[in-house]
Design an enzyme around this catalytic site. Structure first.
Site, PDB file in Angstrom:
ATOM      1  CG  ASP A   1      -7.144   9.670  -1.864  1.00  0.00           C
ATOM      2  OD1 ASP A   1      -6.811  10.853  -1.705  1.00  0.00           O
ATOM      3  OD2 ASP A   1      -7.634   8.969  -0.967  1.00  0.00           O
TER       4      ASP A   1
ATOM      5  CG  ASP B   1     -10.056  15.899   4.126  1.00  0.00           C
ATOM      6  OD1 ASP B   1      -8.831  15.864   4.338  1.00  0.00           O
ATOM      7  OD2 ASP B   1     -10.623  15.143   3.314  1.00  0.00           O
TER       8      ASP B   1
ATOM      9  CE  LYS C   1      -9.713   0.328  -3.153  1.00  0.00           C
ATOM     10  NZ  LYS C   1     -10.164   0.197  -1.760  1.00  0.00           N
TER      11      LYS C   1
ATOM     12  CG  ASP D   1     -11.003  11.337  -1.750  1.00  0.00           C
ATOM     13  OD1 ASP D   1     -11.936  11.988  -2.236  1.00  0.00           O
ATOM     14  OD2 ASP D   1     -11.114  10.142  -1.418  1.00  0.00           O
TER      15      ASP D   1
ATOM     16  CB  CYS E   1      -3.898  11.737   0.690  1.00  0.00           C
ATOM     17  SG  CYS E   1      -4.502  10.062   0.614  1.00  0.00           S
ATOM     18  CE1 TYR E   2      -2.734   6.257  -0.539  1.00  0.00           C
ATOM     19  CE2 TYR E   2      -4.617   6.523  -1.999  1.00  0.00           C
ATOM     20  CZ  TYR E   2      -4.047   5.982  -0.859  1.00  0.00           C
ATOM     21  OH  TYR E   2      -4.794   5.176  -0.042  1.00  0.00           O
TER      22      TYR E   2
ATOM     23  CG  HIS F   1      -2.005   1.021   1.146  1.00  0.00           C
ATOM     24  ND1 HIS F   1      -1.770   2.354   1.368  1.00  0.00           N
ATOM     25  CD2 HIS F   1      -3.305   0.904   0.808  1.00  0.00           C
ATOM     26  CE1 HIS F   1      -2.902   3.018   1.177  1.00  0.00           C
ATOM     27  NE2 HIS F   1      -3.848   2.169   0.837  1.00  0.00           N
TER      28      HIS F   1
ATOM     29  NE  ARG G   1      -5.992  -0.623  -0.836  1.00  0.00           N
ATOM     30  CZ  ARG G   1      -6.769  -1.336  -0.055  1.00  0.00           C
ATOM     31  NH1 ARG G   1      -6.530  -2.622   0.105  1.00  0.00           N
ATOM     32  NH2 ARG G   1      -7.774  -0.769   0.577  1.00  0.00           N
TER      33      ARG G   1
ATOM     34  CG  HIS H   1      -7.647  14.236   1.172  1.00  0.00           C
ATOM     35  ND1 HIS H   1      -8.541  13.747   2.097  1.00  0.00           N
ATOM     36  CD2 HIS H   1      -7.135  13.151   0.521  1.00  0.00           C
ATOM     37  CE1 HIS H   1      -8.575  12.421   1.994  1.00  0.00           C
ATOM     38  NE2 HIS H   1      -7.743  12.038   1.056  1.00  0.00           N
TER      39      HIS H   1
HETATM   40  C1  FPP Z   1      -6.535   2.232   2.882  1.00  0.00           C
HETATM   41  O1  FPP Z   1      -7.679   2.939   2.937  1.00  0.00           O
HETATM   42  C2  FPP Z   1      -5.542   2.901   3.771  1.00  0.00           C
HETATM   43  C3  FPP Z   1      -4.687   2.252   4.529  1.00  0.00           C
HETATM   44  C4  FPP Z   1      -4.662   0.773   4.574  1.00  0.00           C
HETATM   45  C5  FPP Z   1      -3.674   2.991   5.392  1.00  0.00           C
HETATM   46  C6  FPP Z   1      -2.871   3.981   4.608  1.00  0.00           C
HETATM   47  C7  FPP Z   1      -1.682   4.452   5.335  1.00  0.00           C
HETATM   48  C8  FPP Z   1      -1.282   5.713   5.276  1.00  0.00           C
HETATM   49  C9  FPP Z   1      -2.009   6.758   4.507  1.00  0.00           C
HETATM   50  C10 FPP Z   1       0.016   6.102   5.929  1.00  0.00           C
HETATM   51  C11 FPP Z   1      -0.155   6.691   7.273  1.00  0.00           C
HETATM   52  C12 FPP Z   1       1.119   7.240   7.694  1.00  0.00           C
HETATM   53  C13 FPP Z   1       1.356   7.932   8.813  1.00  0.00           C
HETATM   54  C14 FPP Z   1       2.683   8.530   9.037  1.00  0.00           C
HETATM   55  C15 FPP Z   1       0.328   8.148   9.849  1.00  0.00           C
HETATM   56  P1  FPP Z   1      -8.746   2.831   1.756  1.00  0.00           P
HETATM   57  O2  FPP Z   1      -9.042   1.396   1.449  1.00  0.00           O
HETATM   58  O3  FPP Z   1      -9.893   3.707   2.147  1.00  0.00           O
HETATM   59  O4  FPP Z   1      -7.972   3.549   0.567  1.00  0.00           O
HETATM   60  P2  FPP Z   1      -7.460   3.015  -0.851  1.00  0.00           P
HETATM   61  O5  FPP Z   1      -8.667   2.568  -1.607  1.00  0.00           O
HETATM   62  O6  FPP Z   1      -6.829   4.229  -1.469  1.00  0.00           O
HETATM   63  O7  FPP Z   1      -6.477   1.910  -0.601  1.00  0.00           O
HETATM   64 ZN    ZN Z   2      -6.850  10.119   0.652  1.00  0.00          ZN
END
Ligand code: FPP
Ligand code: ZN
Length: 275
Positions: A218, A266, A215, A259, A220-221, A162, A212, A269
């Site tokens: 977004d 927010d 998916k 996002d 934040c990535y 991820h 990942r 993001h």
């Molecule tokens: C999936 O959410 C998200 C995670 C499994 C955790 C992600 C980790 C971070 C953002 C890093 C955090 C770091 C610190 C320093 C606190 P989702 O399934 O809603 O999102 P997706 O579809 O984009 O995978």
């Molecule tokens: Zn995000």
């Protein structure tokens, strides 16, 4: 905001860091507000809780420390809230654990251990100048066990890769490398297999990054993957990413970043889109 009850030091960091990027200096009263609030979140054990009266947590501590460093640029007494020796003692006593794969950290005493905790502890220790041999030993070996079959890193051994956890793994390895606990050769051999995985996270059509495979993109990535690319010198299409953020993720009525189109903006993001 009820769901962010335990993330209040993060809210301070997301806002202070966003303003910092925009070149808007904190006022003295804003810096005082951050300082006073963090002081109230500071615990006897040494770390910070995410809110007043909360147990100390590695992520809340990293966020509080970062917010205090920003506040400290206009109000030096913000630094006085940080107790380096107590932090180190708390990490070594309550968070660091020994596992078959190496050494990891829990986010809080008896809490889960994942690479988020590792990154938050190493980054805070590095900021505070207490990244000692005792703290760092065995950590790179545990991180090396987080690699998934596709090249990215998961949060714990055997997990799916991820972007958020890949950032935590790569940034942790870079901190260990910068601090002399991991040679350049070892760093390179650990990071090289994820370069292609990182590049594949930029989607051709939207221009943004997904976290990942299979998916949605977004904003934040832009940070979790974008910063990872910077750490390991991978070149992505920056103008396509900028277009996704500026054109599709800004909320032109209220300001801030979301996002993706359809969501509300927010602080989280906004902070990571700007970062
Ligand atoms: C999936 O959410 C998200 C995670 C499994 C955790 C992600 C980790 C971070 C953002 C890093 C955090 C770091 C610190 C320093 C606190 P989702 O399934 O809603 O999102 P997706 O579809 O984009 O995978
Ligand atoms: Zn995000």
């Amino acid at each position: 905001y009820l769901s962010l009850e335990a993330s209040q030091t993060w809210i301070l960091y997301w806002i202070a860091h966003s303003l910092n990027i925009l070149g808007r200096k904190l006022t003295e009263s804003e810096a005082r507000g951050i300082t006073r609030f963090c002081l109230e979140c500071r615990t006897e054990q040494g770390g910070f809780g995410g809110g007043i009266g909360h147990h100390p947590h590695a992520a809340a501590t990293f966020a509080a420390t970062s917010a205090l460093f920003i506040a400290g640029t206009v109000l030096p007494e913000a630094f006085e809230v940080l107790d380096r020796r107590k932090f180190l003692h708390w990490v070594l006593r309550d968070l660091k654990i020994s596992l078959p794969e190496g050494a990891a950290f829990r986010v809080t005493r008896d809490g889960e251990s994942d690479v988020r905790a590792t990154y938050c502890v190493l980054a805070t220790a590095s900021l505070l100048g207490v990244l000692t041999e005792e703290l760092a030993s065995g950590v790179a070996s545990w991180i090396s066990c987080l690699r998934a079959f596709d090249g990215g890193f998961g949060g714990e051994p055997y997990n799916e890769s991820h972007g958020g956890y890949t950032f935590c793994a790569l940034a942790s390895l870079r901190i260990l490398n910068d601090s002399g606990f991991l040679s350049e050769k070892e760093f390179e051999s650990l990071v090289n297999p994820c370069r292609k995985w990182l590049l594949l996270r930029q989607r051709q059509f939207e221009g943004g990054f997904q976290g990942r495979p299979n998916k949605l993109v977004d904003a934040c990535y832009a940070y979790w993957i974008g910063a990872s690319c910077k750490i390991v010198d991978v070149e992505f299409n920056a103008s396509a990413l900028a277009r996704y953020l500026l054109r599709y993720c800004q909320d032109f009525e209220t300001g801030g970043f979301r996002d993706k189109p359809g969501s509300d903006p927010d602080f989280y993001h906004t902070c990571y889109a700007l970062s």
